[in-house]
Design a protein around this motif. Structure first.
Motif, PDB file in Angstrom:
ATOM      1  N   PHE A   1       0.868  -1.190   0.000  1.00  0.00           N
ATOM      2  CA  PHE A   1       0.000   0.000   0.000  1.00  0.00           C
ATOM      3  C   PHE A   1       0.901   1.235   0.000  1.00  0.00           C
ATOM      4  CE2 PHE A   1      -3.838  -2.384   1.722  1.00  0.00           C
ATOM      5  CZ  PHE A   1      -4.648  -2.059   0.636  1.00  0.00           C
ATOM      6  N   HIS A   2       1.386   1.597  -1.200  1.00  0.00           N
ATOM      7  CA  HIS A   2       2.420   2.641  -1.277  1.00  0.00           C
ATOM      8  C   HIS A   2       1.927   4.039  -0.925  1.00  0.00           C
ATOM      9  CE1 HIS A   2       0.900   1.850  -5.463  1.00  0.00           C
ATOM     10  NE2 HIS A   2       0.456   3.059  -5.209  1.00  0.00           N
ATOM     11  N   LYS A   3       0.592   4.248  -0.909  1.00  0.00           N
ATOM     12  CA  LYS A   3       0.115   5.600  -0.558  1.00  0.00           C
ATOM     13  C   LYS A   3       0.491   5.952   0.886  1.00  0.00           C
ATOM     14  CE  LYS A   3      -3.565   5.973  -3.977  1.00  0.00           C
ATOM     15  NZ  LYS A   3      -2.805   6.903  -4.835  1.00  0.00           N
ATOM     16  N   ARG A   4       0.803   4.963   1.688  1.00  0.00           N
ATOM     17  CA  ARG A   4       1.241   5.229   3.064  1.00  0.00           C
ATOM     18  C   ARG A   4       2.615   5.912   3.106  1.00  0.00           C
ATOM     19  NH1 ARG A   4      -0.368   0.594   7.390  1.00  0.00           N
ATOM     20  NH2 ARG A   4      -2.454   0.036   6.655  1.00  0.00           N
ATOM     21  N   TRP A   5       3.311   5.947   1.930  1.00  0.00           N
ATOM     22  CA  TRP A   5       4.629   6.608   1.904  1.00  0.00           C
ATOM     23  C   TRP A   5       4.603   7.922   1.128  1.00  0.00           C
ATOM     24  CZ3 TRP A   5       4.210   1.482   2.818  1.00  0.00           C
ATOM     25  CH2 TRP A   5       5.032   0.932   3.793  1.00  0.00           C
ATOM     26  N   ASP A   6       3.431   8.310   0.622  1.00  0.00           N
ATOM     27  CA  ASP A   6       3.319   9.559  -0.152  1.00  0.00           C
ATOM     28  C   ASP A   6       3.365  10.733   0.836  1.00  0.00           C
ATOM     29  OD1 ASP A   6       2.402  11.808  -1.546  1.00  0.00           O
ATOM     30  OD2 ASP A   6       0.882  10.707  -2.674  1.00  0.00           O
TER      31      ASP A   6
ATOM     32  N   LEU B   1      -9.191  -0.533  -7.121  1.00  0.00           N
ATOM     33  CA  LEU B   1      -8.583   0.802  -7.032  1.00  0.00           C
ATOM     34  C   LEU B   1      -8.969   1.544  -5.743  1.00  0.00           C
ATOM     35  CD1 LEU B   1      -6.793   2.541  -8.933  1.00  0.00           C
ATOM     36  CD2 LEU B   1      -8.877   3.706  -9.646  1.00  0.00           C
ATOM     37  N   GLY B   2     -10.286   1.606  -5.464  1.00  0.00           N
ATOM     38  CA  GLY B   2     -10.775   2.347  -4.290  1.00  0.00           C
ATOM     39  C   GLY B   2     -10.134   1.846  -3.000  1.00  0.00           C
ATOM     40  N   ILE B   3      -9.725   0.588  -2.995  1.00  0.00           N
ATOM     41  CA  ILE B   3      -9.122  -0.026  -1.802  1.00  0.00           C
ATOM     42  C   ILE B   3      -7.922   0.766  -1.293  1.00  0.00           C
ATOM     43  CG2 ILE B   3      -7.535  -1.565  -3.090  1.00  0.00           C
ATOM     44  CD1 ILE B   3      -9.436  -3.312  -0.563  1.00  0.00           C
ATOM     45  N   HIS B   4      -7.181   1.422  -2.221  1.00  0.00           N
ATOM     46  CA  HIS B   4      -6.033   2.235  -1.803  1.00  0.00           C
ATOM     47  C   HIS B   4      -6.487   3.297  -0.797  1.00  0.00           C
ATOM     48  CE1 HIS B   4      -2.462   1.160  -4.060  1.00  0.00           C
ATOM     49  NE2 HIS B   4      -3.108   1.166  -5.210  1.00  0.00           N
ATOM     50  N   TYR B   5      -7.621   3.939  -1.098  1.00  0.00           N
ATOM     51  CA  TYR B   5      -8.067   5.027  -0.221  1.00  0.00           C
ATOM     52  C   TYR B   5      -8.788   4.495   1.014  1.00  0.00           C
ATOM     53  CZ  TYR B   5      -6.284   8.701  -3.171  1.00  0.00           C
ATOM     54  OH  TYR B   5      -5.428   9.541  -3.833  1.00  0.00           O
ATOM     55  N   ILE B   6      -9.389   3.320   0.934  1.00  0.00           N
ATOM     56  CA  ILE B   6      -9.969   2.728   2.153  1.00  0.00           C
ATOM     57  C   ILE B   6      -8.820   2.481   3.133  1.00  0.00           C
ATOM     58  CG2 ILE B   6     -11.262   0.809   3.143  1.00  0.00           C
ATOM     59  CD1 ILE B   6     -12.568   0.384   0.389  1.00  0.00           C
ATOM     60  N   ASP B   7      -7.744   1.876   2.614  1.00  0.00           N
ATOM     61  CA  ASP B   7      -6.580   1.634   3.479  1.00  0.00           C
ATOM     62  C   ASP B   7      -6.011   2.947   3.988  1.00  0.00           C
ATOM     63  OD1 ASP B   7      -4.381  -0.155   4.574  1.00  0.00           O
ATOM     64  OD2 ASP B   7      -3.244   1.327   3.439  1.00  0.00           O
ATOM     65  N   LEU B   8      -5.944   3.940   3.100  1.00  0.00           N
ATOM     66  CA  LEU B   8      -5.347   5.218   3.495  1.00  0.00           C
ATOM     67  C   LEU B   8      -6.157   5.876   4.621  1.00  0.00           C
ATOM     68  CD1 LEU B   8      -3.045   7.212   2.878  1.00  0.00           C
ATOM     69  CD2 LEU B   8      -4.641   8.404   1.373  1.00  0.00           C
ATOM     70  N   ILE B   9      -7.482   5.851   4.494  1.00  0.00           N
ATOM     71  CA  ILE B   9      -8.322   6.475   5.526  1.00  0.00           C
ATOM     72  C   ILE B   9      -8.104   5.768   6.869  1.00  0.00           C
ATOM     73  CG2 ILE B   9     -10.730   6.862   6.259  1.00  0.00           C
ATOM     74  CD1 ILE B   9     -11.346   7.321   3.206  1.00  0.00           C
ATOM     75  N   TYR B  10      -7.984   4.452   6.826  1.00  0.00           N
ATOM     76  CA  TYR B  10      -7.714   3.711   8.067  1.00  0.00           C
ATOM     77  C   TYR B  10      -6.335   4.099   8.618  1.00  0.00           C
ATOM     78  CZ  TYR B  10      -6.596  -0.082  11.217  1.00  0.00           C
ATOM     79  OH  TYR B  10      -6.212  -0.799  12.320  1.00  0.00           O
TER      80      TYR B  10
ATOM     81  N   LYS C   1       9.772   3.527  -2.282  1.00  0.00           N
ATOM     82  CA  LYS C   1       9.988   3.487  -0.820  1.00  0.00           C
ATOM     83  C   LYS C   1       9.239   2.331  -0.164  1.00  0.00           C
ATOM     84  CE  LYS C   1      10.839   8.358   0.145  1.00  0.00           C
ATOM     85  NZ  LYS C   1      10.214   9.584   0.621  1.00  0.00           N
ATOM     86  N   SER C   2       8.030   2.054  -0.668  1.00  0.00           N
ATOM     87  CA  SER C   2       7.222   0.998  -0.073  1.00  0.00           C
ATOM     88  C   SER C   2       7.899  -0.371  -0.253  1.00  0.00           C
ATOM     89  CB  SER C   2       5.831   1.068  -0.709  1.00  0.00           C
ATOM     90  OG  SER C   2       5.267  -0.167  -0.876  1.00  0.00           O
ATOM     91  N   ILE C   3       8.475  -0.597  -1.440  1.00  0.00           N
ATOM     92  CA  ILE C   3       9.148  -1.880  -1.699  1.00  0.00           C
ATOM     93  C   ILE C   3      10.486  -1.923  -0.955  1.00  0.00           C
ATOM     94  CG2 ILE C   3      10.223  -3.268  -3.543  1.00  0.00           C
ATOM     95  CD1 ILE C   3       7.829  -2.221  -5.311  1.00  0.00           C
ATOM     96  N   GLU C   4      11.178  -0.787  -0.928  1.00  0.00           N
ATOM     97  CA  GLU C   4      12.439  -0.698  -0.189  1.00  0.00           C
ATOM     98  C   GLU C   4      12.221  -1.016   1.297  1.00  0.00           C
ATOM     99  OE1 GLU C   4      13.885   3.270   0.665  1.00  0.00           O
ATOM    100  OE2 GLU C   4      15.941   2.625   0.285  1.00  0.00           O
ATOM    101  N   ARG C   5      11.142  -0.447   1.862  1.00  0.00           N
ATOM    102  CA  ARG C   5      10.860  -0.657   3.291  1.00  0.00           C
ATOM    103  C   ARG C   5      10.688  -2.145   3.593  1.00  0.00           C
ATOM    104  NH1 ARG C   5      12.690   1.778   7.039  1.00  0.00           N
ATOM    105  NH2 ARG C   5      13.235  -0.325   7.500  1.00  0.00           N
TER     106      ARG C   5
ATOM    107  N   ASN D   1       3.175  -1.431  12.848  1.00  0.00           N
ATOM    108  CA  ASN D   1       3.545  -0.163  12.193  1.00  0.00           C
ATOM    109  C   ASN D   1       3.624  -0.192  10.670  1.00  0.00           C
ATOM    110  OD1 ASN D   1       4.204   1.760  14.503  1.00  0.00           O
ATOM    111  ND2 ASN D   1       5.261  -0.133  15.081  1.00  0.00           N
ATOM    112  N   ARG D   2       3.349  -1.307  10.056  1.00  0.00           N
ATOM    113  CA  ARG D   2       3.434  -1.432   8.596  1.00  0.00           C
ATOM    114  C   ARG D   2       2.063  -1.848   8.052  1.00  0.00           C
ATOM    115  NH1 ARG D   2       7.647   0.472   9.931  1.00  0.00           N
ATOM    116  NH2 ARG D   2       9.732  -0.377   9.609  1.00  0.00           N
ATOM    117  N   PRO D   3       1.899  -1.806   6.706  1.00  0.00           N
ATOM    118  CA  PRO D   3       0.669  -2.386   6.137  1.00  0.00           C
ATOM    119  C   PRO D   3       0.735  -3.917   6.200  1.00  0.00           C
ATOM    120  CG  PRO D   3       2.044  -1.423   4.399  1.00  0.00           C
ATOM    121  CD  PRO D   3       2.731  -1.116   5.695  1.00  0.00           C
ATOM    122  N   SER D   4       0.902  -4.426   7.441  1.00  0.00           N
ATOM    123  CA  SER D   4       0.962  -5.874   7.658  1.00  0.00           C
ATOM    124  C   SER D   4      -0.375  -6.488   7.255  1.00  0.00           C
ATOM    125  CB  SER D   4       1.204  -6.135   9.151  1.00  0.00           C
ATOM    126  OG  SER D   4       0.126  -5.565   9.884  1.00  0.00           O
ATOM    127  N   PHE D   5      -0.416  -7.792   7.146  1.00  0.00           N
ATOM    128  CA  PHE D   5      -1.686  -8.442   6.795  1.00  0.00           C
ATOM    129  C   PHE D   5      -2.781  -7.976   7.763  1.00  0.00           C
ATOM    130  CE2 PHE D   5       0.378 -12.494   4.754  1.00  0.00           C
ATOM    131  CZ  PHE D   5       0.812 -11.718   3.695  1.00  0.00           C
TER     132      PHE D   5
END
Ligand SMILES: NC(=O)c1ccc[n+]([C@@H]2O[C@H](COP(=O)([O-])OP(=O)(O)OC[C@H]3O[C@@H](n4cnc5c(N)ncnc54)[C@H](O)[C@@H]3O)[C@@H](O)[C@H]2O)c1
Length: 389
Positions: free
Chosen positions: A147-152, A201-210, A331-335, A356-360
């Motif tokens: 979920f790379h939007k967590r690094w934007d 696609l929308g799932i990116h923003y559902i995750d982001l809001i959480y 950054k998301s893949i590097e992390r 602290n990560r987008p863990s399962f």
């Protein structure tokens, strides 16, 4: 460190004018930084060998680094993969196959004790997500979602604004997110009718809001439209409109609503592949982020007007005379790769990563919402309570 990549599609190698192939480019950049020694890419289709070879040559030339990338065809899918994994050892895996196959391949990798990063969504159903959480956490094999939007940086800024209460308590969040029609009709033609635009696609923003609020989703209503794609023989929604009610886990009276409008029928002539905006309205102010128009416009005869986002996954001139891959996609893949190295060296705890990560576990909240949104879509947009079965 040796890494296994399952899938060699658009997001791995890039093709059909869709960009760089964020996964392979990121891995070669990491190899250049001496974090990886070998990449093995597997795919069902033997013809992918050529794509992988071309992409590797192209990326290696740009980055000025000859990467050790090998392709292996797995026509018999999981059984061929099992033979490969039996004969070689892998420190980590990245799974990038169509949504409905995520569960089978992630389940395979985690069962083989390989720390795994999977592209979003974790899985289409919460039942599958729950089973992967149990598998990963009981065996202490790290699993996360890309979920790379967590690094934007613009989203991290929003997180700080919300945390500091700069716009008060949230009343609502509005998201408008769409992509060009060539995504369902050309690029993902083989499987676009097996997913939908909220789940893909929308799932990116559902995750982001959480991620931004830590609120708990409590109920959802989702409405879909079917006009354009069905007329082209693809039986999936053109657009989905999800209303999600979120509750503060520490104060049951504190709630907000998010409205996510997602479509994949935008004109192919648009100025960017993705149009995306997020708006936060609070009791004391508002924050608006235009995540398509980052202020960079390229106009030429070949491409017309294009709005460029150099912050996602972009080659930029580096300080060694070659290019460097940059951005929150990298950054998301590097992390993930650095986390696996840290786990091997006991420099980080498994529990720290889960928290602290987008863990399962963390990423499963978006799957929970998308799963219940699918139930609402099937019930003509009825409100559905979100419960962890
Ligand atoms: N920005 C993002 O977060 C982003 C962008 C694009 C795609 N994705 C996600 O990545 C995943 C794959 O997308 P893509 O762009 O690579 O798709 P794609 O259709 O271009 O490629 C899919 C890949 O899966 C392989 N595959 C298909 N069936 C298989 C099977 N049964 N067993 C093994 N491999 C099989 C194909 O050979 C191909 O390599 C999807 O879940 C998609 O939602 C994420």
């Amino acid at each position: 460190m040796r890494i296994l990549v399952v899938g060699s599609g658009m997001y791995v190698t890039g093709r059909k004018g869709t960009g760089n192939g964020t996964i392979l480019a990121s891995l070669i950049q990491l190899a250049k930084q001496q974090k990886l020694s070998e990449m093995v890419i597997v795919s069902k289709s033997a013809t992918s060998a050529l794509h992988v070879e071309e992409a590797t040559a192209n990326i290696s030339a740009r980055l000025g680094y000859k990467a050790n990338v090998r392709f292996v065809a797995i026509p018999d899918e999981l059984s061929d993969l099992a033979l490969l994994v039996k004969g070689e050892s892998f420190d980590a895996a990245i799974v990038s196959v169509p949504d409905h196959l995520h569960y089978a391949y992630v389940n395979f990798c985690i069962s083989a004790k390989i720390p795994t990063l999977v592209v979003k969504p974790l899985t289409p159903t919460y039942e599958e997500a729950k089973s992967l959480i149990e598998l990963s956490e009981s065996a202490k094999v790290y699993g996360a979602v890309e979920f790379h939007k967590r690094w934007d940086e613009s989203n991290l800024y929003a997180k700080r604004v919300l945390k500091e209460g700069k716009i008060g308590a949230l009343n609502y969040i509005q998201v408008d997110y769409s992509q060009k029609i060539k995504i369902p009709t050309e690029i993902f033609k083989g499987w676009s009718d097996q997913t939908n635009i909220l789940q893909y696609l929308g799932i990116h923003y559902i995750d982001l809001i959480y991620f931004l609020t830590s609120f708990t989703p409590i109920r959802v209503s989702a409405y879909g439209t079917k006009k354009t794609l069905i007329a082209k023989g693809i039986d999936t929604y053109d657009s989905i409109h999800a209303f999600i009610e979120w509750q503060n886990p520490h104060d049951a009276k504190d709630k907000f609503i998010s409205i996510i409008n997602a479509n994949w029928i935008d004109a192919n002539s648009g100025a960017a592949m993705s149009d995306q905006k997020i708006k936060f309205i609070g009791t004391e102010g508002r924050l608006e982020c235009d995540q398509k128009d980052r202020g960079i416009e390229l106009v030429n005869e070949h491409g017309g007007v294009q709005l460029i986002n150099p912050y996602f996954s972009e080659y930029l001139p580096g300080d060694d005379g070659h290019e460097t891959l940059n951005g929150y996609g990298f950054k998301s893949i590097e992390r993930f790769v650095l986390d696996v190295i840290d786990l091997q060296n006991n420099a980080v705890s498994f529990e720290h990563l889960i928290a602290n990560r987008p863990s399962f576990r963390s990423a499963s909240i978006s799957t929970l919402v998308s799963d219940f949104a699918n139930q609402s879509l099937a019930q003509n947009a009825a409100w559905v309570d979100i419960t962890k079965k």
